[in-house]
Design a protein around this motif. Structure first.
Motif, PDB file in Angstrom:
ATOM      1  N   VAL A  21      45.371  49.355  45.598  1.00  0.00           N
ATOM      2  CA  VAL A  21      44.024  49.491  45.060  1.00  0.00           C
ATOM      3  C   VAL A  21      43.631  50.952  45.223  1.00  0.00           C
ATOM      4  N   TRP A  22      43.336  51.605  44.105  1.00  0.00           N
ATOM      5  CA  TRP A  22      42.969  53.024  44.100  1.00  0.00           C
ATOM      6  C   TRP A  22      41.465  53.121  43.868  1.00  0.00           C
ATOM      7  N   ILE A  23      40.755  53.720  44.825  1.00  0.00           N
ATOM      8  CA  ILE A  23      39.318  53.936  44.665  1.00  0.00           C
ATOM      9  C   ILE A  23      39.122  55.377  44.238  1.00  0.00           C
ATOM     10  N   ASN A  24      38.482  55.541  43.090  1.00  0.00           N
ATOM     11  CA  ASN A  24      38.270  56.866  42.507  1.00  0.00           C
ATOM     12  C   ASN A  24      37.065  57.548  43.139  1.00  0.00           C
ATOM     13  N   GLU A  25      37.196  58.829  43.469  1.00  0.00           N
ATOM     14  CA  GLU A  25      36.046  59.588  43.961  1.00  0.00           C
ATOM     15  C   GLU A  25      34.998  59.709  42.862  1.00  0.00           C
ATOM     16  N   VAL A  26      35.467  59.881  41.640  1.00  0.00           N
ATOM     17  CA  VAL A  26      34.607  59.932  40.458  1.00  0.00           C
ATOM     18  C   VAL A  26      35.096  58.835  39.528  1.00  0.00           C
ATOM     19  N   PRO A  27      34.191  57.950  39.035  1.00  0.00           N
ATOM     20  CA  PRO A  27      34.646  56.869  38.156  1.00  0.00           C
ATOM     21  C   PRO A  27      35.452  57.394  36.963  1.00  0.00           C
ATOM     22  N   LYS A  28      36.502  56.662  36.606  1.00  0.00           N
ATOM     23  CA  LYS A  28      37.331  56.997  35.453  1.00  0.00           C
ATOM     24  C   LYS A  28      37.209  55.867  34.446  1.00  0.00           C
ATOM     25  N   PHE A  29      36.894  56.219  33.225  1.00  0.00           N
ATOM     26  CA  PHE A  29      36.730  55.231  32.155  1.00  0.00           C
ATOM     27  C   PHE A  29      35.720  54.156  32.548  1.00  0.00           C
ATOM     28  N   GLY A  30      34.693  54.536  33.310  1.00  0.00           N
ATOM     29  CA  GLY A  30      33.656  53.602  33.722  1.00  0.00           C
ATOM     30  C   GLY A  30      34.056  52.680  34.858  1.00  0.00           C
ATOM     31  N   GLN A  31      35.205  52.930  35.487  1.00  0.00           N
ATOM     32  CA  GLN A  31      35.702  52.074  36.566  1.00  0.00           C
ATOM     33  C   GLN A  31      35.725  52.857  37.882  1.00  0.00           C
ATOM     34  N   ASP A  32      35.384  52.176  38.967  1.00  0.00           N
ATOM     35  CA  ASP A  32      35.388  52.806  40.285  1.00  0.00           C
ATOM     36  C   ASP A  32      36.736  52.678  40.992  1.00  0.00           C
ATOM     37  N   ALA A  33      37.540  51.718  40.585  1.00  0.00           N
ATOM     38  CA  ALA A  33      38.832  51.503  41.230  1.00  0.00           C
ATOM     39  C   ALA A  33      39.783  50.823  40.260  1.00  0.00           C
ATOM     40  N   SER A  34      41.068  50.895  40.574  1.00  0.00           N
ATOM     41  CA  SER A  34      42.075  50.228  39.749  1.00  0.00           C
ATOM     42  C   SER A  34      43.099  49.555  40.649  1.00  0.00           C
ATOM     43  N   ILE A  35      43.825  48.606  40.075  1.00  0.00           N
ATOM     44  CA  ILE A  35      44.823  47.845  40.816  1.00  0.00           C
ATOM     45  C   ILE A  35      46.161  47.990  40.106  1.00  0.00           C
ATOM     46  N   THR A  36      47.199  48.326  40.877  1.00  0.00           N
ATOM     47  CA  THR A  36      48.558  48.374  40.349  1.00  0.00           C
ATOM     48  C   THR A  36      49.467  47.573  41.270  1.00  0.00           C
ATOM     49  N   THR A  37      50.610  47.195  40.751  1.00  0.00           N
ATOM     50  CA  THR A  37      51.601  46.505  41.560  1.00  0.00           C
ATOM     51  C   THR A  37      52.401  47.520  42.354  1.00  0.00           C
ATOM     52  N   GLN A  38      53.102  47.057  43.369  1.00  0.00           N
ATOM     53  CA  GLN A  38      54.040  47.897  44.121  1.00  0.00           C
ATOM     54  C   GLN A  38      55.449  47.536  43.658  1.00  0.00           C
ATOM     55  N   ASN A  39      56.221  48.537  43.330  1.00  0.00           N
ATOM     56  CA  ASN A  39      57.600  48.296  42.915  1.00  0.00           C
ATOM     57  C   ASN A  39      58.519  48.170  44.126  1.00  0.00           C
TER      58      ASN A  39
END
Length: 102
Positions: A45-63
């Motif tokens: 879970v990545w929390i953005n210091e500045v929202p990106k594309f209107g989102q405060d955080a994003s979720i990615t899988t771990q490879n």
């Protein structure tokens, strides 16, 4: 003490299924204290210091290690929940005002 922040959002279930089916994503079997087991997927879970594309955080899988150099699957977005509660002031609890509200 810092006030906790809540996030809400969506997970792209189709992309999550594609990630698991690819065989590249870290998964595990987790055993709970009561002995029940469930399948889990590792996420970042990545929390953005500045929202990106209107989102405060994003979720990615771990490879898995052998796919470490490949791009992770992007599976979701999160936003901070804004409280809609108005903070009360001492004036809101004056005796006269309180009994008028009843």
């Amino acid at each position: 003490m810092e006030k906790s922040k809540n996030l809400y959002g969506q997970i792209n279930f189709d992309e999550l299924i594609n990630a698991v089916r690819s065989g590249k994503v870290k998964t595990s079997i987790v055993t709970k204290k009561d002995g029940t087991k469930f399948r889990a997927i590792n996420v970042n879970v990545w929390i953005n210091e500045v929202p990106k594309f209107g989102q405060d955080a994003s979720i990615t899988t771990q490879n898995k290690k052998e796919y470490k150099e490949e791009k992770n699957y992007y599976i979701g977005n999160l936003k901070f929940i804004e409280s809609k509660v108005k903070e009360a002031s001492p004036d809101d609890f004056e005796e006269d005002n309180y009994f008028e509200m009843l």
